[in-house]
Motif scaffolding. Structure first.
Motif, PDB file in Angstrom:
ATOM      1  N   ARG A  93       0.783  -1.298   0.021  1.00 21.61           N
ATOM      2  CA  ARG A  93      -0.061   0.153   0.104  1.00 21.61           C
ATOM      3  C   ARG A  93       0.931   1.124   0.212  1.00 21.61           C
ATOM      4  N   SER A  94       2.014   1.191   0.747  1.00 23.96           N
ATOM      5  CA  SER A  94       2.836   2.480   0.705  1.00 23.96           C
ATOM      6  C   SER A  94       3.684   2.484  -0.452  1.00 23.96           C
ATOM      7  N   LEU A  95       4.003   1.392  -1.238  1.00 23.14           N
ATOM      8  CA  LEU A  95       4.594   1.528  -2.356  1.00 23.14           C
ATOM      9  C   LEU A  95       3.841   1.871  -3.363  1.00 23.14           C
ATOM     10  N   LEU A  96       2.494   1.677  -3.495  1.00 22.05           N
ATOM     11  CA  LEU A  96       1.509   2.127  -4.468  1.00 22.05           C
ATOM     12  C   LEU A  96       1.201   3.591  -4.158  1.00 22.05           C
ATOM     13  N   SER A  97       1.367   3.977  -2.996  1.00 23.36           N
ATOM     14  CA  SER A  97       0.913   5.527  -2.528  1.00 23.36           C
ATOM     15  C   SER A  97       2.014   6.435  -3.026  1.00 23.36           C
ATOM     16  N   ARG A  98       3.292   5.968  -2.876  1.00 26.03           N
ATOM     17  CA  ARG A  98       4.232   6.871  -3.309  1.00 26.03           C
ATOM     18  C   ARG A  98       4.555   6.765  -4.977  1.00 26.03           C
ATOM     19  N   TYR A  99       4.216   5.575  -5.451  1.00 24.55           N
ATOM     20  CA  TYR A  99       4.262   5.601  -6.765  1.00 24.55           C
ATOM     21  C   TYR A  99       3.159   6.511  -7.496  1.00 24.55           C
ATOM     22  N   THR A 100       2.078   6.621  -7.025  1.00 20.59           N
ATOM     23  CA  THR A 100       0.971   7.268  -7.518  1.00 20.59           C
ATOM     24  C   THR A 100       1.262   8.799  -7.386  1.00 20.59           C
ATOM     25  N   GLU A 101       1.952   9.062  -6.170  1.00 27.00           N
ATOM     26  CA  GLU A 101       2.277  10.624  -5.915  1.00 27.00           C
ATOM     27  C   GLU A 101       3.372  10.922  -6.875  1.00 27.00           C
ATOM     28  N   ARG A 102       4.235  10.320  -7.096  1.00 24.16           N
ATOM     29  CA  ARG A 102       5.134  10.636  -8.005  1.00 24.16           C
ATOM     30  C   ARG A 102       4.669  10.872  -9.189  1.00 24.16           C
ATOM     31  N   SER A 103       3.831   9.928  -9.580  1.00 20.01           N
ATOM     32  CA  SER A 103       3.216   9.886 -11.019  1.00 20.01           C
ATOM     33  C   SER A 103       2.353  11.171 -11.261  1.00 20.01           C
ATOM     34  N   LEU A 104       1.697  11.633 -10.380  1.00 19.28           N
ATOM     35  CA  LEU A 104       0.806  12.890 -10.613  1.00 19.28           C
ATOM     36  C   LEU A 104       1.592  13.936 -10.270  1.00 19.28           C
ATOM     37  N   GLU A 105       2.621  13.886  -9.545  1.00 18.21           N
ATOM     38  CA  GLU A 105       3.673  15.101  -9.691  1.00 18.21           C
ATOM     39  C   GLU A 105       4.416  15.351 -11.031  1.00 18.21           C
ATOM     40  N   ARG A 106       4.844  14.318 -11.423  1.00 20.85           N
ATOM     41  CA  ARG A 106       5.392  14.520 -12.901  1.00 20.85           C
ATOM     42  C   ARG A 106       4.387  15.008 -13.925  1.00 20.85           C
ATOM     43  N   ARG A 107       3.042  14.415 -13.980  1.00 22.93           N
ATOM     44  CA  ARG A 107       2.172  15.059 -14.868  1.00 22.93           C
ATOM     45  C   ARG A 107       1.813  16.405 -14.567  1.00 22.93           C
ATOM     46  N   MET A 108       1.726  16.637 -13.346  1.00 18.43           N
ATOM     47  CA  MET A 108       1.259  18.152 -13.237  1.00 18.43           C
ATOM     48  C   MET A 108       2.520  19.123 -13.646  1.00 18.43           C
ATOM     49  N   ASN A 109       3.914  18.454 -13.355  1.00 21.02           N
ATOM     50  CA  ASN A 109       4.780  19.417 -13.762  1.00 21.02           C
ATOM     51  C   ASN A 109       5.186  19.523 -15.320  1.00 21.02           C
ATOM     52  N   ARG A 110       4.762  18.560 -16.141  1.00 20.95           N
ATOM     53  CA  ARG A 110       4.481  18.509 -17.460  1.00 20.95           C
ATOM     54  C   ARG A 110       3.305  19.104 -18.138  1.00 20.95           C
ATOM     55  N   ALA A 111       2.355  19.582 -17.409  1.00 18.51           N
ATOM     56  CA  ALA A 111       1.200  20.190 -17.781  1.00 18.51           C
ATOM     57  C   ALA A 111       1.290  21.485 -18.556  1.00 18.51           C
ATOM     58  N   ALA A 112       0.717  21.387 -19.665  1.00 19.05           N
ATOM     59  CA  ALA A 112       0.845  22.822 -20.468  1.00 19.05           C
ATOM     60  C   ALA A 112       0.268  23.985 -20.001  1.00 19.05           C
ATOM     61  N   PRO A 113       0.503  25.182 -20.144  1.00 16.26           N
ATOM     62  CA  PRO A 113      -0.427  26.150 -19.685  1.00 16.26           C
ATOM     63  C   PRO A 113      -1.712  26.024 -20.166  1.00 16.26           C
ATOM     64  N   GLY A 114      -2.855  26.388 -19.348  1.00 15.03           N
ATOM     65  CA  GLY A 114      -4.098  26.399 -19.582  1.00 15.03           C
ATOM     66  C   GLY A 114      -4.597  25.047 -19.427  1.00 15.03           C
ATOM     67  N   SER A 115      -4.140  24.106 -19.105  1.00 21.74           N
ATOM     68  CA  SER A 115      -4.624  22.842 -18.639  1.00 21.74           C
ATOM     69  C   SER A 115      -4.750  22.744 -17.261  1.00 21.74           C
ATOM     70  N   LEU A 116      -5.199  21.468 -16.750  1.00 18.84           N
ATOM     71  CA  LEU A 116      -5.816  21.461 -15.580  1.00 18.84           C
ATOM     72  C   LEU A 116      -4.731  21.519 -14.267  1.00 18.84           C
TER      73      LEU A 116
END
Length: 196
Positions: free
Chosen positions: A129-152
């Motif tokens: 569960r903690s491994l899945l939580s860390r992986y999901t958090e890192r994945s979301l952070e990467r997607r948020m950092n790659r987000a283009a201006p004007g996106s979610l």
């Protein structure tokens, strides 16, 4: 009268939209096949007991995870507004890490099928569960950092106010809490909101 432009083509379907329904169909076929195998080997009553036991166990897990989430929410709301947030992480927060995966595990156990039960039981194991939580958090952070201006992703990073003419104005709201009487025009009640 024909023009030289080709007719518009439909947008190409993404790989995810193609593979996810196929994966769900394969998952369902494997679940049914496993239930039939167990019924042939151990009998239909055993399969019924497994399905009912999974529903009861999954319900208990979801109920426990919901109570923990509510307890953490209550503790967060009861914290003093001026309390320091630099202190050590409270026991309730350490306990709630991966709470969403605990609920997901309970839901998977509740679903009829043996494969979903195994995946749900894996979600209940704290290291997984903690491994899945860390992986999901890192994945979301990467997607948020790659987000283009004007996106979610950009919407979470900056607030924007739009004027009626469509222009974007960046800024902040400053609340004026004066208790003295209003101006000399006699306005004493609240003013109606501005509409575009």
């Amino acid at each position: 009268m024909t023009t030289g432009t080709p007719p518009p083509t439909a947008p190409r379907r993404s790989r995810t939209r193609t593979l996810v329904p196929l994966g769900i169909a394969v998952w369902l076929v494997v679940e049914i096949w496993l239930l039939i195998l167990v019924a042939e080997v151990a009998g239909g009553l055993t399969v019924l007991v497994l399905l009912v036991g999974g529903a009861v166990l999954g319900g208990a897990v979801i109920k426990r995870a919901g109570r923990r989430a509510f307890r953490n929410l209550t503790a967060t709301l009861q914290q003093q507004p001026g309390a320091e947030s630099d202190t050590e992480q409270p026991a309730g927060d350490r306990e709630s890490s991966g709470n969403g995966f605990l609920m997901l595990g309970g839901l998977l156990i509740m679903l009829p099928g043996l494969l979903s039960d195994v995946v749900g039981l894996l979600c209940l194991v704290p290291p997984v569960r903690s491994l899945l939580s860390r992986y999901t958090e890192r994945s979301l952070e990467r997607r948020m950092n790659r987000a283009a201006p004007g996106s979610l992703g950009d919407a979470f990073q900056q607030a924007r106010m739009r004027r009626p003419d469509g222009k974007v104005v960046q800024g902040e709201v400053i609340k004026d809490d004066r208790t003295e009487p209003r101006d000399s025009h006699g306005d004493e009640g609240p003013r109606p909101p501005l509409t575009p």
